[in-house]
Design a protein around this motif. Structure first.
Motif, PDB file in Angstrom:
ATOM      1  N   THR A 127      71.928  21.529  11.198  1.00  0.00           N
ATOM      2  CA  THR A 127      70.788  21.348  10.294  1.00  0.00           C
ATOM      3  C   THR A 127      69.531  22.125  10.657  1.00  0.00           C
ATOM      4  OG1 THR A 127      70.192  19.360  11.567  1.00  0.00           O
ATOM      5  CG2 THR A 127      71.494  19.039   9.551  1.00  0.00           C
ATOM      6  N   VAL A 128      69.313  22.424  11.935  1.00  0.00           N
ATOM      7  CA  VAL A 128      68.019  22.974  12.350  1.00  0.00           C
ATOM      8  C   VAL A 128      67.714  24.304  11.676  1.00  0.00           C
ATOM      9  CG1 VAL A 128      68.943  24.128  14.420  1.00  0.00           C
ATOM     10  CG2 VAL A 128      66.523  23.467  14.329  1.00  0.00           C
ATOM     11  N   GLY A 129      68.729  25.149  11.475  1.00  0.00           N
ATOM     12  CA  GLY A 129      68.503  26.434  10.817  1.00  0.00           C
ATOM     13  C   GLY A 129      67.961  26.263   9.405  1.00  0.00           C
ATOM     14  N   GLY A 130      68.551  25.340   8.661  1.00  0.00           N
ATOM     15  CA  GLY A 130      68.094  25.086   7.299  1.00  0.00           C
ATOM     16  C   GLY A 130      66.678  24.545   7.252  1.00  0.00           C
ATOM     17  N   VAL A 131      66.342  23.677   8.211  1.00  0.00           N
ATOM     18  CA  VAL A 131      64.993  23.110   8.259  1.00  0.00           C
ATOM     19  C   VAL A 131      63.964  24.209   8.510  1.00  0.00           C
ATOM     20  CG1 VAL A 131      63.455  21.549   9.505  1.00  0.00           C
ATOM     21  CG2 VAL A 131      65.815  20.850   9.027  1.00  0.00           C
ATOM     22  N   VAL A 132      64.234  25.072   9.487  1.00  0.00           N
ATOM     23  CA  VAL A 132      63.310  26.157   9.806  1.00  0.00           C
ATOM     24  C   VAL A 132      63.156  27.105   8.620  1.00  0.00           C
ATOM     25  CG1 VAL A 132      62.924  28.169  11.285  1.00  0.00           C
ATOM     26  CG2 VAL A 132      63.761  26.027  12.287  1.00  0.00           C
ATOM     27  N   LYS A 133      64.262  27.500   8.007  1.00  0.00           N
ATOM     28  CA  LYS A 133      64.214  28.431   6.876  1.00  0.00           C
ATOM     29  C   LYS A 133      63.443  27.847   5.691  1.00  0.00           C
ATOM     30  CE  LYS A 133      68.534  30.845   7.980  1.00  0.00           C
ATOM     31  NZ  LYS A 133      69.963  31.041   7.613  1.00  0.00           N
ATOM     32  N   LEU A 153      52.247  19.592  12.160  1.00  0.00           N
ATOM     33  CA  LEU A 153      53.156  18.801  11.337  1.00  0.00           C
ATOM     34  C   LEU A 153      54.452  18.623  12.117  1.00  0.00           C
ATOM     35  CD1 LEU A 153      53.778  17.452   8.582  1.00  0.00           C
ATOM     36  CD2 LEU A 153      54.734  19.645   7.849  1.00  0.00           C
ATOM     37  N   MET A 154      54.790  17.391  12.431  1.00  0.00           N
ATOM     38  CA  MET A 154      55.954  17.104  13.268  1.00  0.00           C
ATOM     39  C   MET A 154      57.038  16.418  12.444  1.00  0.00           C
ATOM     40  SD  MET A 154      56.098  14.745  16.721  1.00  0.00           S
ATOM     41  CE  MET A 154      56.021  13.162  15.854  1.00  0.00           C
ATOM     42  N   LEU A 155      58.264  16.872  12.633  1.00  0.00           N
ATOM     43  CA  LEU A 155      59.394  16.225  11.965  1.00  0.00           C
ATOM     44  C   LEU A 155      60.661  16.470  12.774  1.00  0.00           C
ATOM     45  CD1 LEU A 155      60.792  18.306   8.998  1.00  0.00           C
ATOM     46  CD2 LEU A 155      59.079  19.236  10.577  1.00  0.00           C
ATOM     47  N   ASP A 156      61.661  15.634  12.548  1.00  0.00           N
ATOM     48  CA  ASP A 156      62.946  15.793  13.228  1.00  0.00           C
ATOM     49  C   ASP A 156      63.714  16.964  12.622  1.00  0.00           C
ATOM     50  OD1 ASP A 156      62.308  13.569  14.736  1.00  0.00           O
ATOM     51  OD2 ASP A 156      63.352  12.179  13.384  1.00  0.00           O
ATOM     52  N   GLY A 157      64.627  17.525  13.417  1.00  0.00           N
ATOM     53  CA  GLY A 157      65.407  18.655  12.952  1.00  0.00           C
ATOM     54  C   GLY A 157      66.764  18.279  12.406  1.00  0.00           C
ATOM     55  N   ASP A 158      66.939  17.014  12.039  1.00  0.00           N
ATOM     56  CA  ASP A 158      68.264  16.545  11.605  1.00  0.00           C
ATOM     57  C   ASP A 158      68.483  16.618  10.096  1.00  0.00           C
ATOM     58  OD1 ASP A 158      66.576  14.541  10.758  1.00  0.00           O
ATOM     59  OD2 ASP A 158      67.427  12.977  12.037  1.00  0.00           O
ATOM     60  N   GLY A 159      67.505  17.165   9.362  1.00  0.00           N
ATOM     61  CA  GLY A 159      67.673  17.330   7.925  1.00  0.00           C
ATOM     62  C   GLY A 159      67.366  16.105   7.092  1.00  0.00           C
ATOM     63  N   THR A 160      66.842  15.055   7.698  1.00  0.00           N
ATOM     64  CA  THR A 160      66.530  13.836   6.934  1.00  0.00           C
ATOM     65  C   THR A 160      65.178  13.933   6.227  1.00  0.00           C
ATOM     66  OG1 THR A 160      65.642  12.834   8.956  1.00  0.00           O
ATOM     67  CG2 THR A 160      67.920  12.311   8.378  1.00  0.00           C
ATOM     68  N   TYR A 161      64.296  14.827   6.717  1.00  0.00           N
ATOM     69  CA  TYR A 161      62.974  15.007   6.108  1.00  0.00           C
ATOM     70  C   TYR A 161      62.941  16.315   5.324  1.00  0.00           C
ATOM     71  CZ  TYR A 161      61.658  11.373   9.459  1.00  0.00           C
ATOM     72  OH  TYR A 161      61.596  10.213  10.184  1.00  0.00           O
ATOM     73  N   SER A 162      62.113  16.347   4.291  1.00  0.00           N
ATOM     74  CA  SER A 162      62.047  17.510   3.415  1.00  0.00           C
ATOM     75  C   SER A 162      60.763  18.298   3.641  1.00  0.00           C
ATOM     76  CB  SER A 162      62.125  17.080   1.951  1.00  0.00           C
ATOM     77  OG  SER A 162      61.905  18.172   1.093  1.00  0.00           O
ATOM     78  N   ALA A 163      60.895  19.624   3.723  1.00  0.00           N
ATOM     79  CA  ALA A 163      59.726  20.493   3.844  1.00  0.00           C
ATOM     80  C   ALA A 163      58.870  20.438   2.574  1.00  0.00           C
ATOM     81  CB  ALA A 163      60.167  21.923   4.115  1.00  0.00           C
ATOM     82  N   LYS A 164      59.456  19.991   1.468  1.00  0.00           N
ATOM     83  CA  LYS A 164      58.708  19.899   0.215  1.00  0.00           C
ATOM     84  C   LYS A 164      57.593  18.851   0.290  1.00  0.00           C
ATOM     85  CE  LYS A 164      62.665  21.418  -2.548  1.00  0.00           C
ATOM     86  NZ  LYS A 164      63.674  21.043  -3.567  1.00  0.00           N
ATOM     87  N   ASP A 165      57.680  17.949   1.259  1.00  0.00           N
ATOM     88  CA  ASP A 165      56.631  16.949   1.438  1.00  0.00           C
ATOM     89  C   ASP A 165      55.531  17.428   2.377  1.00  0.00           C
ATOM     90  OD1 ASP A 165      57.640  14.866  -0.211  1.00  0.00           O
ATOM     91  OD2 ASP A 165      59.099  14.331   1.329  1.00  0.00           O
ATOM     92  N   ALA A 166      55.640  18.651   2.877  1.00  0.00           N
ATOM     93  CA  ALA A 166      54.682  19.146   3.875  1.00  0.00           C
ATOM     94  C   ALA A 166      53.253  19.164   3.346  1.00  0.00           C
ATOM     95  CB  ALA A 166      55.094  20.541   4.347  1.00  0.00           C
ATOM     96  N   GLU A 167      53.073  19.667   2.127  1.00  0.00           N
ATOM     97  CA  GLU A 167      51.714  19.742   1.569  1.00  0.00           C
ATOM     98  C   GLU A 167      51.116  18.355   1.398  1.00  0.00           C
ATOM     99  OE1 GLU A 167      49.321  21.723  -2.230  1.00  0.00           O
ATOM    100  OE2 GLU A 167      51.370  22.319  -1.760  1.00  0.00           O
ATOM    101  N   LYS A 168      51.942  17.413   0.965  1.00  0.00           N
ATOM    102  CA  LYS A 168      51.489  16.029   0.813  1.00  0.00           C
ATOM    103  C   LYS A 168      51.059  15.446   2.160  1.00  0.00           C
ATOM    104  CE  LYS A 168      54.291  13.354  -1.505  1.00  0.00           C
ATOM    105  NZ  LYS A 168      55.404  12.420  -1.810  1.00  0.00           N
ATOM    106  N   MET A 169      51.781  15.826   3.221  1.00  0.00           N
ATOM    107  CA  MET A 169      51.473  15.339   4.560  1.00  0.00           C
ATOM    108  C   MET A 169      50.220  15.987   5.141  1.00  0.00           C
ATOM    109  SD  MET A 169      53.788  13.087   5.611  1.00  0.00           S
ATOM    110  CE  MET A 169      53.614  13.196   7.391  1.00  0.00           C
ATOM    111  N   LEU A 170      50.015  17.262   4.861  1.00  0.00           N
ATOM    112  CA  LEU A 170      48.927  18.006   5.503  1.00  0.00           C
ATOM    113  C   LEU A 170      47.591  17.891   4.778  1.00  0.00           C
ATOM    114  CD1 LEU A 170      50.991  21.179   6.412  1.00  0.00           C
ATOM    115  CD2 LEU A 170      49.851  19.671   8.055  1.00  0.00           C
ATOM    116  N   TYR A 221      63.375  10.364   2.208  1.00  0.00           N
ATOM    117  CA  TYR A 221      64.162  10.257   3.437  1.00  0.00           C
ATOM    118  C   TYR A 221      65.627  10.277   3.050  1.00  0.00           C
ATOM    119  CZ  TYR A 221      65.633   8.740   8.076  1.00  0.00           C
ATOM    120  OH  TYR A 221      66.220   8.679   9.320  1.00  0.00           O
ATOM    121  N   SER A 222      66.347  11.296   3.533  1.00  0.00           N
ATOM    122  CA  SER A 222      67.732  11.510   3.118  1.00  0.00           C
ATOM    123  C   SER A 222      68.719  11.044   4.175  1.00  0.00           C
ATOM    124  CB  SER A 222      67.958  13.004   2.839  1.00  0.00           C
ATOM    125  OG  SER A 222      67.017  13.493   1.916  1.00  0.00           O
ATOM    126  N   GLN A 223      69.955  10.914   3.770  1.00  0.00           N
ATOM    127  CA  GLN A 223      71.010  10.617   4.726  1.00  0.00           C
ATOM    128  C   GLN A 223      71.116  11.757   5.729  1.00  0.00           C
ATOM    129  OE1 GLN A 223      74.800   8.926   3.394  1.00  0.00           O
ATOM    130  NE2 GLN A 223      74.005   8.932   1.302  1.00  0.00           N
TER     131      GLN A 223
END
Length: 307
Positions: free
Chosen positions: A20-26, A83-100, A195-197
């Motif tokens: 999952t980590v590659g997809g999260v970073v990309k 902005l901190m998040l886990d690399g397991d793919g359960t969190y979405s980068a699309k929520d980053a703006e809402k978080m920041l 929050y995804s599976q």
């Protein structure tokens, strides 16, 4: 609200998250975030290689545990927003703006609430119940409702991080961050997130073992935030134990059986319990006085000149 993404560091602690980590970073790269730091807990799979190829800076932590990884990462980050998040793919980068966005509006920390919009199947019934109970305990112990103290999706200002004194080395780190935010009187906003599976490897969190650790952390750290709760619980428990032994002694005495040592123990436990409870009251008054002094000192400080 538009903000400068170059001022943001995306922090991703990982341990064997190759799927999952590659997809999260990309995903973050696609959204325009250039500073992505992956802190690796000495993975034995291809997580480090995949993260680097996706465009992240990767550092290997020297210690062990998620808490150590986050503490070490905070020491090297230079950007003013994190902005901190886990690399397991359960969190979405699309929520980053809402978080920041709240950080740029003056908040010190933002917590992503997983429990509102969790995808079906992302939590077992046991985990969901446990999360609600831990949040309730935190609310009682620290007099602040942060909705989801175990969320791994958080945003901070660098100043907020510098105010914290973090020591927890494991999965209790999110709890300690929540406690430190309350202790320092930080402005915290809670926002709902998706929050995804978990699509990659199995979770490393043990519901019972780590749950007990988190409960212990909530209670232990209450001594600096809410000494009335910390010492009050201890005093009540001691006094109740004394009363129960006393009832046994009384019932035995009614049957013409005397227990002199247990009678002495009963009195001692009740007296000690009351004294511990009173100590909690005194500590609570001292804490209120201390906070008032700090507030007065802050009011006396001259305002910082505008940049």
């Amino acid at each position: 609200m538009k903000f400068n993404k170059d001022e943001v560091c995306i922090l991703i602690p990982i341990l064997n998250e190759a799927p999952t980590v590659g997809g999260v970073v990309k995903e973050f790269k696609t959204l325009g975030y250039t500073h992505i730091l992956v802190i690796d807990g000495k993975s034995t799979d291809n997580s480090v290689k995949i993260a680097r190829e996706a465009g992240a800076i990767v550092r290997t932590q020297s210690g062990k545990g998620k808490g150590n990884a986050i503490i070490e990462a905070f020491e090297v980050i230079e950007q003013p927003y994190i902005l901190m998040l886990d690399g397991d793919g359960t969190y979405s980068a699309k929520d980053a703006e809402k978080m920041l966005t709240p950080l740029f509006l003056g908040f010190d920390q933002v917590i992503g609430d997983r429990l509102i919009n969790a995808e079906e199947g992302s939590f077992s019934q046991l985990n969901l119940f446990g999360n609600h109970m831990l949040n309730l305990l935190f609310k009682i112990a620290h007099s602040r409702d942060l909705h989801d103290i175990l969320s791994g999706y958080r945003a901070f200002t660098r100043l907020a991080i510098q105010q914290m004194h973090l020591k927890e080395t494991g999965f209790e780190i999110e709890t300690e961050i929540s406690v430190e935010s309350v202790r320092n009187g930080q402005r915290v906003m809670v926002v709902p997130i998706r929050y995804s599976q978990r699509p990659g490897t199995a979770t490393k969190l043990s519901p019972f073992h780590d749950g007990i650790k988190i409960v212990s952390t909530i209670y232990r750290l209450a001594r600096v935030n809410n000494p009335m709760f910390y010492f009050g619980m201890m005093g009540i428990f001691t006094s109740i134990l004394g009363v129960l032994i006393g009832l046994f002694v009384l019932l035995e005495w009614l049957n013409n059986i005397e227990h002199i040592p247990l009678t002495i123990l009963t009195v001692l436990l009740i007296v000690v319990g009351i004294e511990i409870f009173m100590f909690g009251m005194i500590s609570d008054m001292l804490l209120v006085f201390h906070r008032e002094i700090i507030r007065e000192i802050q009011l006396l400080q001259p305002p910082k000149p505008p940049k």
